[in-house]
Design a protein around this motif. Structure first.
Motif, PDB file in Angstrom:
ATOM      1  N   GLY A 324       0.818  -1.201   0.000  1.00 48.98           N
ATOM      2  CA  GLY A 324       0.000   0.000   0.000  1.00 48.98           C
ATOM      3  C   GLY A 324       0.851   1.249   0.000  1.00 48.98           C
ATOM      4  N   VAL A 325       0.360   2.272  -0.675  1.00 49.05           N
ATOM      5  CA  VAL A 325       1.021   3.576  -0.664  1.00 49.05           C
ATOM      6  C   VAL A 325       0.789   4.276   0.660  1.00 49.05           C
ATOM      7  N   ASP A 326      -0.401   4.140   1.216  1.00 48.45           N
ATOM      8  CA  ASP A 326      -0.923   4.889   2.350  1.00 48.45           C
ATOM      9  C   ASP A 326      -1.137   6.339   1.922  1.00 48.45           C
ATOM     10  N   GLY A 327      -1.744   7.113   2.785  1.00 43.89           N
ATOM     11  CA  GLY A 327      -2.040   8.493   2.431  1.00 43.89           C
ATOM     12  C   GLY A 327      -0.781   9.287   2.161  1.00 43.89           C
ATOM     13  N   THR A 328      -0.878  10.236   1.221  1.00 41.49           N
ATOM     14  CA  THR A 328       0.326  10.959   0.812  1.00 41.49           C
ATOM     15  C   THR A 328       0.714  12.075   1.772  1.00 41.49           C
ATOM     16  N   ALA A 329       0.008  12.218   2.888  1.00 44.90           N
ATOM     17  CA  ALA A 329       0.528  13.051   3.966  1.00 44.90           C
ATOM     18  C   ALA A 329       1.571  12.290   4.773  1.00 44.90           C
ATOM     19  N   SER A 330       1.692  10.976   4.534  1.00 44.14           N
ATOM     20  CA  SER A 330       2.767  10.194   5.151  1.00 44.14           C
ATOM     21  C   SER A 330       3.582   9.434   4.110  1.00 44.14           C
ATOM     22  N   ASN A 331       3.406   9.793   2.844  1.00 47.70           N
ATOM     23  CA  ASN A 331       4.178   9.198   1.751  1.00 47.70           C
ATOM     24  C   ASN A 331       4.065  10.151   0.572  1.00 47.70           C
ATOM     25  N   GLU A 332       4.865  11.180   0.593  1.00 50.34           N
ATOM     26  CA  GLU A 332       4.657  12.295  -0.325  1.00 50.34           C
ATOM     27  C   GLU A 332       4.772  11.919  -1.797  1.00 50.34           C
ATOM     28  N   SER A 333       5.471  10.840  -2.146  1.00 47.43           N
ATOM     29  CA  SER A 333       5.609  10.481  -3.561  1.00 47.43           C
ATOM     30  C   SER A 333       4.320   9.902  -4.117  1.00 47.43           C
ATOM     31  N   GLY A 334       3.612   9.111  -3.335  1.00 45.08           N
ATOM     32  CA  GLY A 334       2.307   8.624  -3.743  1.00 45.08           C
ATOM     33  C   GLY A 334       2.299   7.644  -4.889  1.00 45.08           C
ATOM     34  N   GLU A 335       3.385   6.884  -5.112  1.00 47.24           N
ATOM     35  CA  GLU A 335       3.368   5.877  -6.181  1.00 47.24           C
ATOM     36  C   GLU A 335       3.913   4.567  -5.652  1.00 47.24           C
ATOM     37  N   LEU A 336       3.506   3.468  -6.281  1.00 47.21           N
ATOM     38  CA  LEU A 336       3.719   2.156  -5.671  1.00 47.21           C
ATOM     39  C   LEU A 336       5.088   1.563  -5.951  1.00 47.21           C
ATOM     40  N   HIS A 337       5.796   2.027  -6.988  1.00 48.58           N
ATOM     41  CA  HIS A 337       7.123   1.478  -7.219  1.00 48.58           C
ATOM     42  C   HIS A 337       8.005   1.644  -5.990  1.00 48.58           C
ATOM     43  N   THR A 338       7.865   2.787  -5.306  1.00 47.06           N
ATOM     44  CA  THR A 338       8.635   3.014  -4.080  1.00 47.06           C
ATOM     45  C   THR A 338       8.398   1.904  -3.072  1.00 47.06           C
ATOM     46  N   GLU A 339       7.170   1.399  -3.026  1.00 47.04           N
ATOM     47  CA  GLU A 339       6.853   0.366  -2.042  1.00 47.04           C
ATOM     48  C   GLU A 339       7.458  -0.984  -2.418  1.00 47.04           C
ATOM     49  N   LEU A 340       7.579  -1.291  -3.716  1.00 53.96           N
ATOM     50  CA  LEU A 340       8.291  -2.504  -4.116  1.00 53.96           C
ATOM     51  C   LEU A 340       9.707  -2.472  -3.555  1.00 53.96           C
ATOM     52  N   ARG A 341      10.379  -1.363  -3.804  1.00 49.11           N
ATOM     53  CA  ARG A 341      11.782  -1.229  -3.396  1.00 49.11           C
ATOM     54  C   ARG A 341      11.917  -1.195  -1.876  1.00 49.11           C
ATOM     55  N   ASN A 342      11.087  -0.375  -1.225  1.00 50.34           N
ATOM     56  CA  ASN A 342      11.222  -0.228   0.225  1.00 50.34           C
ATOM     57  C   ASN A 342      10.777  -1.467   0.982  1.00 50.34           C
ATOM     58  N   ALA A 343       9.821  -2.199   0.441  1.00 48.29           N
ATOM     59  CA  ALA A 343       9.437  -3.455   1.092  1.00 48.29           C
ATOM     60  C   ALA A 343      10.632  -4.394   1.167  1.00 48.29           C
ATOM     61  N   LEU A 344      11.377  -4.487   0.066  1.00 49.50           N
ATOM     62  CA  LEU A 344      12.557  -5.353   0.048  1.00 49.50           C
ATOM     63  C   LEU A 344      13.646  -4.806   0.979  1.00 49.50           C
ATOM     64  N   LEU A 345      13.952  -3.528   0.848  1.00 49.12           N
ATOM     65  CA  LEU A 345      15.080  -2.969   1.599  1.00 49.12           C
ATOM     66  C   LEU A 345      14.804  -2.893   3.097  1.00 49.12           C
ATOM     67  N   ILE A 346      13.632  -2.395   3.463  1.00 51.93           N
ATOM     68  CA  ILE A 346      13.344  -2.222   4.889  1.00 51.93           C
ATOM     69  C   ILE A 346      13.225  -3.556   5.597  1.00 51.93           C
ATOM     70  N   ASN A 347      12.612  -4.541   4.938  1.00 54.19           N
ATOM     71  CA  ASN A 347      12.498  -5.846   5.597  1.00 54.19           C
ATOM     72  C   ASN A 347      13.855  -6.526   5.761  1.00 54.19           C
ATOM     73  N   ARG A 348      14.822  -6.183   4.928  1.00 49.96           N
ATOM     74  CA  ARG A 348      16.164  -6.730   5.119  1.00 49.96           C
ATOM     75  C   ARG A 348      16.894  -6.087   6.302  1.00 49.96           C
ATOM     76  N   LEU A 349      16.341  -5.028   6.859  1.00 52.15           N
ATOM     77  CA  LEU A 349      16.886  -4.468   8.095  1.00 52.15           C
ATOM     78  C   LEU A 349      16.399  -5.225   9.328  1.00 52.15           C
TER      79      LEU A 349
END
Length: 461
Positions: A324-349
């Protein structure tokens, strides 16, 4: 329309990631669309004797995937991006609720157009919106959301939200931002009856979606679940997002969020919840046992310092998970490609480190996983004959990606890839990175104007 008589679009010579049950991929393959359905997918060029071909796309240097599926959003927040940038969730909400409570129909329509346009031009073909702020006299906000989705051409799930627990009753939103219990239930039922299409080809569906444990009463949760099941629609809410929410539930109800929501009928195959960051082993087991889905929003969780969701553990247990993108007051870019990348990177932390997610697992979360969470995996979320023609052709031969041999890794880990073509229900809505359905520049102007108007109204001008 029978396939033999349908107009066909042929996409060939590109890499294809089907995201089917076997993760079938073709280094050079084809996809044929007939009407609003996928007719064939396979290696090499498309059959040479196809009739009624109205468009051929040479996908050399491209990757073809299912369209991205967004499982959690708040479109209206497009008008309040960049505010309260250093807050955790509860303080962020308290800071912004007074402004959000001043929205009206023109603002919501403009915000929805902006949110949908940003997602669609970035490869989203199915979107959802969890709208729960309904100021008195604001107009037909649900209708404005549906209208914007139809204009943009994106498949849409409207989660008709509600809040009835204001500050005077111990909740978080101000009293003037909430509805009555009976009013919320009646308005939600009216929205379902007006806009929900139960058919497999549906462009608009509706879910029942009281906002969160700290903004709705127990009665609204319980009666909302009963309403959804009586009407045959899905259920959505926020759950286990922050430590503050966990503390609120334990203090007020004597149990954690998952047990509390279970006590009100909010676990089941027809339910998905946003975030689910602070989940115990028992919570995960309850979700797996009941088939309850999760909308994972890594960028928002990081922006609001909520924590890292246990996505690898949820997946290992068999819990349906989408992005999910979630509301763009907490995700200013508002597009889902960011979530593909961040899901992978953040979960590896997290605890699983490099074994947490792969690039292909991230793509699955953003496509088939999201379709499953929204209850639409039988008809979309993967490239298979008979499924709805919701797909994206990503350009992978530019400076940003050309030296990455694996196109899926390039898409997930690289910069946002240009979209050469995006199709929803067999209709092309993006060509060479530009929307064909709405004027992006006009949408940008309108959203800017409405954001400024909201700021003036909230300030009392």
């Amino acid at each position: 329309m029978a396939p033999s008589a349908a107009e066909r679009t042929v996409i060939e010579n590109g890499a294809v990631a089907t995201v089917d049950a076997d993760d079938t991929e073709y280094a050079s393959g084809h996809v044929v669309v007939a009407g609003n359905r996928i007719e064939s997918v396979g290696p090499g060029p498309a059959p040479a004797d196809l009739e009624n071909v109205v468009e051929r796309i040479d996908a050399t240097g491209h990757l073809v995937t299912p369209g991205l599926v967004n499982t959690h959003h708040h479109f209206y927040q497009w008008l309040t991006r960049g505010l309260a940038t250093d807050h955790h969730l509860f303080d962020w909400l308290v800071a912004l609720y007074p402004t959000w409570a001043r929205i009206d129909e023109p603002m919501v329509h403009a915000a929805a157009q902006g949110s949908l346009a940003m997602m669609a031009r970035g490869g989203v073909t199915t979107a959802m919106d969890h709208h729960y702020v309904f100021p008195r006299g604001a107009g037909d906000l649900s209708g404005a959301l549906v209208r914007a989705a139809r204009e943009t051409g994106v498949r849409f799930t409207l989660a008709r939200g509600s809040m009835d627990l204001g500050t005077s009753d111990g909740g978080l939103p101000p009293d003037f931002a909430v509805e009555s219990l009976d009013g919320a239930l009646a308005a939600t039922e009216d929205t379902v009856r007006a806009h929900h299409d139960p058919s497999p080809d549906a462009m608009v569906q509706v879910a029942v979606a009281p906002c969160s444990p700290f903004s709705v009463s127990t009665d609204l949760l319980r009666h909302g679940a009963e309403l959804a099941r009586r009407l045959g629609v899905r259920l959505h809410t926020h759950g286990s997002e922050t430590v503050e929410e966990d503390a609120f539930c334990r203090e007020r109800f004597g149990m954690g969020p998952t047990d509390y929501l279970a006590s009100t009928g909010w676990l089941g195959e027809d339910v998905w919840m946003a975030h689910c960051v602070h989940m115990s082993d028992a919570d995960i087991a309850a979700f797996a046992r009941t088939g309850t889905g999760v909308a994972h929003c890594p960028s928002s969780n990081a922006r609001l310092a909520a924590g890292i969701a246990r996505v690898p553990d949820l997946l290992a247990a068999g819990v349906p998970v989408g992005l999910g993108v979630d509301g763009t007051a907490s995700n200013e870019s508002g597009e889902l490609h960011t979530e593909l990348r961040n899901a992978l990177l953040i979960n590896r932390l997290g605890a699983h480190r490099e074994g947490a997610l792969t690039a292909r697992r991230a793509l699955r979360l953003g496509t088939h996983g999201g379709a499953r969470v929204l209850g639409r995996a039988a008809d979309t979320g993967s490239l298979e004959p008979g499924k709805l023609a919701d797909l994206v052709v990503w350009r992978m031969d530019t400076l940003a990606h050309a030296s990455i041999a694996d196109p899926v890794a390039a898409l997930v880990l690289g910069a946002a890839a240009p979209v050469t073509a995006s199709f929803v229900d067999g209709r092309r809505i993006v060509a060479d990175g530009r929307l064909l359905t709405v004027d992006e520049d006009a949408v940008a102007r309108t959203t800017r104007d409405q954001a400024r108007r909201l700021a003036r109204v909230a300030a009392g001008d």
